[in-house]
Design a protein around this motif. Structure first.
Motif, PDB file in Angstrom:
ATOM      1  N   ALA A 124      21.879  53.156  79.424  1.00 34.68           N
ATOM      2  CA  ALA A 124      20.750  52.222  79.321  1.00 34.68           C
ATOM      3  C   ALA A 124      20.126  52.306  77.934  1.00 34.68           C
ATOM      4  O   ALA A 124      19.791  51.278  77.329  1.00 34.68           O
ATOM      5  N   ASN A 125      19.966  53.508  77.433  1.00 38.56           N
ATOM      6  CA  ASN A 125      19.370  53.713  76.110  1.00 38.56           C
ATOM      7  C   ASN A 125      20.219  53.047  75.030  1.00 38.56           C
ATOM      8  O   ASN A 125      19.684  52.403  74.105  1.00 38.56           O
ATOM      9  N   ALA A 126      21.527  53.165  75.138  1.00 37.75           N
ATOM     10  CA  ALA A 126      22.423  52.567  74.143  1.00 37.75           C
ATOM     11  C   ALA A 126      22.339  51.040  74.185  1.00 37.75           C
ATOM     12  O   ALA A 126      22.350  50.381  73.138  1.00 37.75           O
ATOM     13  N   ALA A 127      22.229  50.480  75.380  1.00 35.46           N
ATOM     14  CA  ALA A 127      22.138  49.024  75.504  1.00 35.46           C
ATOM     15  C   ALA A 127      20.835  48.510  74.893  1.00 35.46           C
ATOM     16  O   ALA A 127      20.825  47.487  74.185  1.00 35.46           O
ATOM     17  N   ILE A 138      13.151  52.323  79.209  1.00 31.59           N
ATOM     18  CA  ILE A 138      14.580  52.613  79.402  1.00 31.59           C
ATOM     19  C   ILE A 138      14.838  53.030  80.841  1.00 31.59           C
ATOM     20  O   ILE A 138      15.867  52.678  81.431  1.00 31.59           O
ATOM     21  N   GLU A 139      13.901  53.766  81.430  1.00 28.85           N
ATOM     22  CA  GLU A 139      14.064  54.165  82.833  1.00 28.85           C
ATOM     23  C   GLU A 139      14.125  52.938  83.739  1.00 28.85           C
ATOM     24  O   GLU A 139      14.911  52.898  84.698  1.00 28.85           O
ATOM     25  N   ARG A 140      13.316  51.940  83.455  1.00 33.60           N
ATOM     26  CA  ARG A 140      13.362  50.723  84.268  1.00 33.60           C
ATOM     27  C   ARG A 140      14.698  50.009  84.095  1.00 33.60           C
ATOM     28  O   ARG A 140      15.260  49.466  85.056  1.00 33.60           O
ATOM     29  N   VAL A 141      15.235  50.002  82.871  1.00 34.49           N
ATOM     30  CA  VAL A 141      16.557  49.420  82.634  1.00 34.49           C
ATOM     31  C   VAL A 141      17.612  50.193  83.412  1.00 34.49           C
ATOM     32  O   VAL A 141      18.507  49.597  84.039  1.00 34.49           O
ATOM     33  N   SER A 189      23.499  54.976  83.924  1.00 37.06           N
ATOM     34  CA  SER A 189      22.945  56.246  83.468  1.00 37.06           C
ATOM     35  C   SER A 189      21.895  56.019  82.390  1.00 37.06           C
ATOM     36  O   SER A 189      21.862  54.949  81.757  1.00 37.06           O
ATOM     37  N   PHE A 190      21.060  57.035  82.162  1.00 30.86           N
ATOM     38  CA  PHE A 190      20.018  56.907  81.141  1.00 30.86           C
ATOM     39  C   PHE A 190      20.623  56.719  79.749  1.00 30.86           C
ATOM     40  O   PHE A 190      20.176  55.831  79.001  1.00 30.86           O
ATOM     41  N   PRO A 245      29.303  45.319  77.785  1.00 26.98           N
ATOM     42  CA  PRO A 245      28.905  44.708  79.055  1.00 26.98           C
ATOM     43  C   PRO A 245      27.492  45.058  79.505  1.00 26.98           C
ATOM     44  O   PRO A 245      26.770  44.193  80.023  1.00 26.98           O
ATOM     45  N   VAL A 246      27.061  46.292  79.305  1.00 24.87           N
ATOM     46  CA  VAL A 246      25.715  46.677  79.755  1.00 24.87           C
ATOM     47  C   VAL A 246      24.648  45.976  78.915  1.00 24.87           C
ATOM     48  O   VAL A 246      23.618  45.524  79.436  1.00 24.87           O
TER      49      VAL A 246
END
Length: 414
Positions: free
Chosen positions: A378-381, A364-367, A374-375, A347-348
């Motif tokens: 977001a990183n995994a997405a 990634i921080e903006r995502v 969470s970071f 989903p993310v």
């Protein structure tokens, strides 16, 4: 030569009727050698006396604008706008179409005035990345702010209509904190200006004296809001834009505000409900012709030539925007299909993908902030989209990485 005739144009005036072929449609370019578009008055600036041009109120008269000069190409332009509006309704999100179109128009209209910023610069600035030409990017982002302000007013029941007051407000935002910020932002000029040349005495064109600007703009405003218009809306937009540029009411930013007025009038008269067309691309591509056609109005009363050029530009820009929408929609649909077929996507990752057309450069921080997650999530997405080749990492670093939806950016900058 009291009417300011240019001897080099006399050959045109000796041909009262001239056929032309514009975008596959035969039209008639009608020249009216007896028409004048304005008068000259003596004005003084920097210790020099100059002949300033004061345009007649709209619409053109003596003789009236010749219908045979615009009927066919106006119909072609209206059809192109109708198709553009129709195809926009077939895509999943008009918002991501608008994101790219508005920024492209902002960039191109600024480039006509010499700004060197690129679309990537603009995306990088929005992503929080460092950009080299910050002054140029500021000019483009100021145009975006001015455009949004005008659009918000037109769409609000309590907002200002298209008016001198609204244009002055847009002008204030356009010059705020940018080059030209010392040239009376938001105010009609109080002094004589000129275009081209090294000084007023050898200027290419001298607009009307400052004390006549408010009255001339008032006449233009009344023409926009006339109760019983006799001309098609697109023809009126062409006339208003040329009149605004001739009045040149500000000390700086006249070209950009004049082109912003085109977009505002397209919405005001219901020709394009969303600003999906970037006419400035056509005007930039044909910049010399653009300026020549405007000049020919002042020197020879050739309103017909200008209107035909403008309408061809609308038709061409609308057709190009339509093709651009098809290309972008095809890209996004193909990438979405790849993502949905991936067993690793969750989903993310889906949510991230749907934000890409409005966030084509990111960290990634903006995502993490955009998706309120969470970071690590977001990183995994981002990693899923990178592995599928949808986004590209740009730094080659293990930390502080930045990403780009590069195929999309390349389509927009094409």
């Amino acid at each position: 030569m009291a009417r300011g005739f240019d001897e080099s144009l006399l050959s045109w005036w000796r041909e009262p009727l001239k056929s032309a072929l514009i975008s596959g449609v035969a039209i008639q370019e009608v020249f009216n050698p007896m028409r004048t578009a304005g008068t000259y008055v003596i004005s003084s600036t920097l210790g020099e006396s100059v002949r300033a041009f004061v345009p007649h109120p709209l619409p053109p008269g003596d003789p009236d604008l010749a219908p045979e000069s615009f009927v066919a190409v106006n119909h072609m332009a209206e059809l192109a706008l109708a198709r553009l509006s129709g195809i926009a309704g077939l895509v999943p999100s008009v918002d991501w179409l608008l994101y790219g179109a508005i920024r492209k128009e902002a960039l191109l209209t600024s480039q006509i005035e010499g700004t060197q910023a690129t679309l990537t610069d603009l995306f990088d600035e929005e992503a929080g990345f460092a950009v080299d030409n910050t002054d140029d990017v500021q000019e483009v982002t100021n145009y975006l702010r001015a455009f949004r302000m005008v659009q918000d007013n037109l769409r609000s029941p309590c907002g200002l209509p298209i008016s001198v007051r609204l244009l002055c407000g847009a002008h204030g935002l356009l010059l705020e904190g940018a080059r030209g910020s010392g040239k009376q932002p938001g105010e009609l000029r109080h002094s004589q200006n000129w275009i081209g040349g090294t000084r007023p005495g050898n200027a290419v064109f001298v607009p009307p004296p400052a004390e006549q600007v408010a009255e001339l703009l008032g006449d233009m405003e009344r023409f926009i809001h006339e109760a019983a218009p006799t001309l098609p809306p697109l023809v009126k937009i062409a006339l208003v834009h040329a009149q605004f540029e001739t009045i040149h009411p500000f000390l700086d930013g006249n070209g950009r505000i004049g082109r912003l007025l085109i977009a505002a009038l397209l919405e005001h008269w219901g020709l394009l409900s969303e600003p999906l067309m970037y006419l400035s691309g056509y005007l930039k591509q044909h910049q010399a012709e653009y300026y020549r056609r405007l000049s020919n109005i002042r020197t020879g009363g050739d309103w017909e030539g200008w209107v035909a050029f403008f309408l061809e530009g609308v038709a061409t820009a609308a057709n190009e925007a339509e093709r651009g929408i098809v290309a972008i929609a095809s890209l996004v649909a193909a990438d979405r299909r790849r993502l949905l077929e991936s067993p690793k996507a969750g989903p993310v990752a889906y949510r991230l993908f749907e934000t890409l057309p409005m966030m084509p450069r990111f960290t990634i921080e903006r995502v993490r902030q955009k998706l309120s997650t969470s970071f690590p999530t977001a990183n995994a997405a981002v990693k899923v989209l990178e592995d599928l080749g949808i986004v590209t990492e740009m730094t080659g670093q293990k930390t502080n990485r930045s990403y780009s939806y590069q195929p999309y950016i390349e389509l927009l900058t094409r």
